[in-house]
Design an enzyme around this catalytic site. Sequence first.
Site, PDB file in Angstrom:
ATOM      1  N   ASP B  11       0.860  -1.172   0.000  1.00  0.00           N
ATOM      2  CA  ASP B  11       0.000   0.000   0.000  1.00  0.00           C
ATOM      3  C   ASP B  11       0.906   1.234   0.000  1.00  0.00           C
ATOM      4  O   ASP B  11       2.060   1.160   0.448  1.00  0.00           O
ATOM      5  CB  ASP B  11      -0.885  -0.034   1.250  1.00  0.00           C
ATOM      6  CG  ASP B  11      -1.632   1.272   1.441  1.00  0.00           C
ATOM      7  OD1 ASP B  11      -2.322   1.701   0.510  1.00  0.00           O
ATOM      8  OD2 ASP B  11      -1.495   1.875   2.532  1.00  0.00           O
ATOM      9  N   TYR B  13      -0.109   5.129   0.775  1.00  0.00           N
ATOM     10  CA  TYR B  13      -0.280   6.213   1.754  1.00  0.00           C
ATOM     11  C   TYR B  13      -0.419   5.669   3.177  1.00  0.00           C
ATOM     12  O   TYR B  13      -1.327   4.907   3.477  1.00  0.00           O
ATOM     13  CB  TYR B  13      -1.491   7.072   1.386  1.00  0.00           C
ATOM     14  CG  TYR B  13      -1.362   7.645  -0.005  1.00  0.00           C
ATOM     15  CD1 TYR B  13      -0.357   8.557  -0.306  1.00  0.00           C
ATOM     16  CD2 TYR B  13      -2.207   7.241  -1.035  1.00  0.00           C
ATOM     17  CE1 TYR B  13      -0.201   9.062  -1.593  1.00  0.00           C
ATOM     18  CE2 TYR B  13      -2.061   7.747  -2.329  1.00  0.00           C
ATOM     19  CZ  TYR B  13      -1.056   8.652  -2.588  1.00  0.00           C
ATOM     20  OH  TYR B  13      -0.895   9.144  -3.861  1.00  0.00           O
ATOM     21  N   ARG B  42      -8.452  12.926   5.963  1.00  0.00           N
ATOM     22  CA  ARG B  42      -8.145  11.513   5.690  1.00  0.00           C
ATOM     23  C   ARG B  42      -9.375  10.624   5.899  1.00  0.00           C
ATOM     24  O   ARG B  42      -9.665   9.739   5.092  1.00  0.00           O
ATOM     25  CB  ARG B  42      -6.991  11.069   6.604  1.00  0.00           C
ATOM     26  CG  ARG B  42      -6.642   9.590   6.556  1.00  0.00           C
ATOM     27  CD  ARG B  42      -6.026   9.174   5.235  1.00  0.00           C
ATOM     28  NE  ARG B  42      -5.513   7.808   5.277  1.00  0.00           N
ATOM     29  CZ  ARG B  42      -5.203   7.103   4.200  1.00  0.00           C
ATOM     30  NH1 ARG B  42      -5.338   7.614   2.992  1.00  0.00           N
ATOM     31  NH2 ARG B  42      -4.743   5.874   4.309  1.00  0.00           N
ATOM     32  N   SER B 119      -2.236   0.835  -4.998  1.00  0.00           N
ATOM     33  CA  SER B 119      -2.731   1.992  -4.263  1.00  0.00           C
ATOM     34  C   SER B 119      -4.021   2.544  -4.857  1.00  0.00           C
ATOM     35  O   SER B 119      -4.287   2.405  -6.055  1.00  0.00           O
ATOM     36  CB  SER B 119      -1.657   3.085  -4.286  1.00  0.00           C
ATOM     37  OG  SER B 119      -2.161   4.313  -3.813  1.00  0.00           O
ATOM     38  N   ASN B 120      -4.798   3.181  -3.987  1.00  0.00           N
ATOM     39  CA  ASN B 120      -5.967   3.946  -4.437  1.00  0.00           C
ATOM     40  C   ASN B 120      -5.560   5.177  -5.238  1.00  0.00           C
ATOM     41  O   ASN B 120      -6.362   5.722  -5.998  1.00  0.00           O
ATOM     42  CB  ASN B 120      -6.771   4.427  -3.220  1.00  0.00           C
ATOM     43  CG  ASN B 120      -7.704   3.353  -2.668  1.00  0.00           C
ATOM     44  OD1 ASN B 120      -8.034   2.380  -3.347  1.00  0.00           O
ATOM     45  ND2 ASN B 120      -8.138   3.535  -1.422  1.00  0.00           N
TER      46      ASN B 120
END
Lengths: 231, 231
Positions: B11, B13, B42, B119-120
Amino acid sequence: MKPGIQAIAFDAYGTLFDLYSVTAVCERKFPGRGVELSRLWRTKQLEYTWLRSLSGQYEDFWMVTRSALAFACRSLNLNLACPPQAREELMESYLHIDIFSDVQPTLAKLSRFRLAILSNGSPRMLSTAVESAGLNGVFTDVISVDEVKIYKTSPRAYGLVLQRLGIPNSAVAFASSNFWDIAGAKSFGFWTCWVNRGKLPEEELGVMPDVTVPTLDGLVNALGEPAASSD
Amino acid sequence: MKPGIQAIAFDAYGTLFDLYSVTAVCERKFPGRGVELSRLWRTKQLEYTWLRSLSGQYEDFWMVTRSALAFACRSLNLNLACPPQAREELMESYLHIDIFSDVQPTLAKLSRFRLAILSNGSPRMLSTAVESAGLNGVFTDVISVDEVKIYKTSPRAYGLVLQRLGIPNSAVAFASSNFWDIAGAKSFGFWTCWVNRGKLPEEELGVMPDVTVPTLDGLVNALGEPAASSD
């Protein structure tokens, strides 16, 4: 009036049922920590519905609510096992949950529509809460997403209203105090009424409610007067 | 050692990239409110990814991050338009984000594996952050969920690793500091390592990580020594 609406579907928790009942029980069990506990419990309850839905790991709302309570207590260093019945009493606050004072009078004024509940709640949670609140017989349909094993904001959850009532989405008004729920319902094609009980700012989800009212009775005006009778 | 692992997907972040960089920029723009702002920003960023995925309203991570910032500022009564460049400077903190100090040495010790990011983040966000952190060439694959237009924890997001690397899920180790991400990856079938940088309690999502380590370098021991060479 808003034309073409045949039915109103209501969200349950926070919209009809007052989550303050839950907060009060939290406060009784853990004096001074009730607000904090109930807030984290609710946050995690919702998060878990979204995460489980997205990863295809559905579990019913009773279980999700139980898991969220366990996490919230662990996170806040509250001992859920002491006294031993604390967990069950906290969970039962969802079964005997107060309704907001504007619910009964508002529903009475909207009796020309078919009235339904569409909720994440499990069938048992919903039937117990409806009965406990004296709302038996008020709703033609009390619909739980448990039928499709996925939570709001999945279109499959909102689609249950159409399946059960046999009407198109343009004939449905949807009322919820949860903006995220309004966003899901609006994306699905319902006419939406955000009951902004918490005086919260609008979320940034790319859609806006058709109307926003401060309490549920605002929905009566938003839907307008019944069309004049032709006789 | 854990047998059969051929690749490690990380991942981004919170796992490789330190969100404290974002907090620091928030604090510079809004002195005394940085922690509060970055936390709500967030929280909403993640909520919006889940809600948009579930209702089929994907929008890329740059836009979701921008929306989450707008909501967070509105909610906290912070004026994002003053000074006019505040919004852009806050957003750019995601492009030039520090890496944790254990990232470079850990990746160097794991070079016998194929190393990937899942990752997003949007492709541009990821490529800029990877370059800015001096990580160019370290990862064989930098994979954004943007390819499938749905966020984690959808199985389609994790499935991208298999498609891109051409290996089965049993050959993938997945590392994330986000428990919810670990739960999604574990449900998908990856071997999972929760990098619990925040010393957080375990979530109640029905699955547990294969190993939990306090910092990324714990992954080196968790994966064990390389198998002895046969020559």
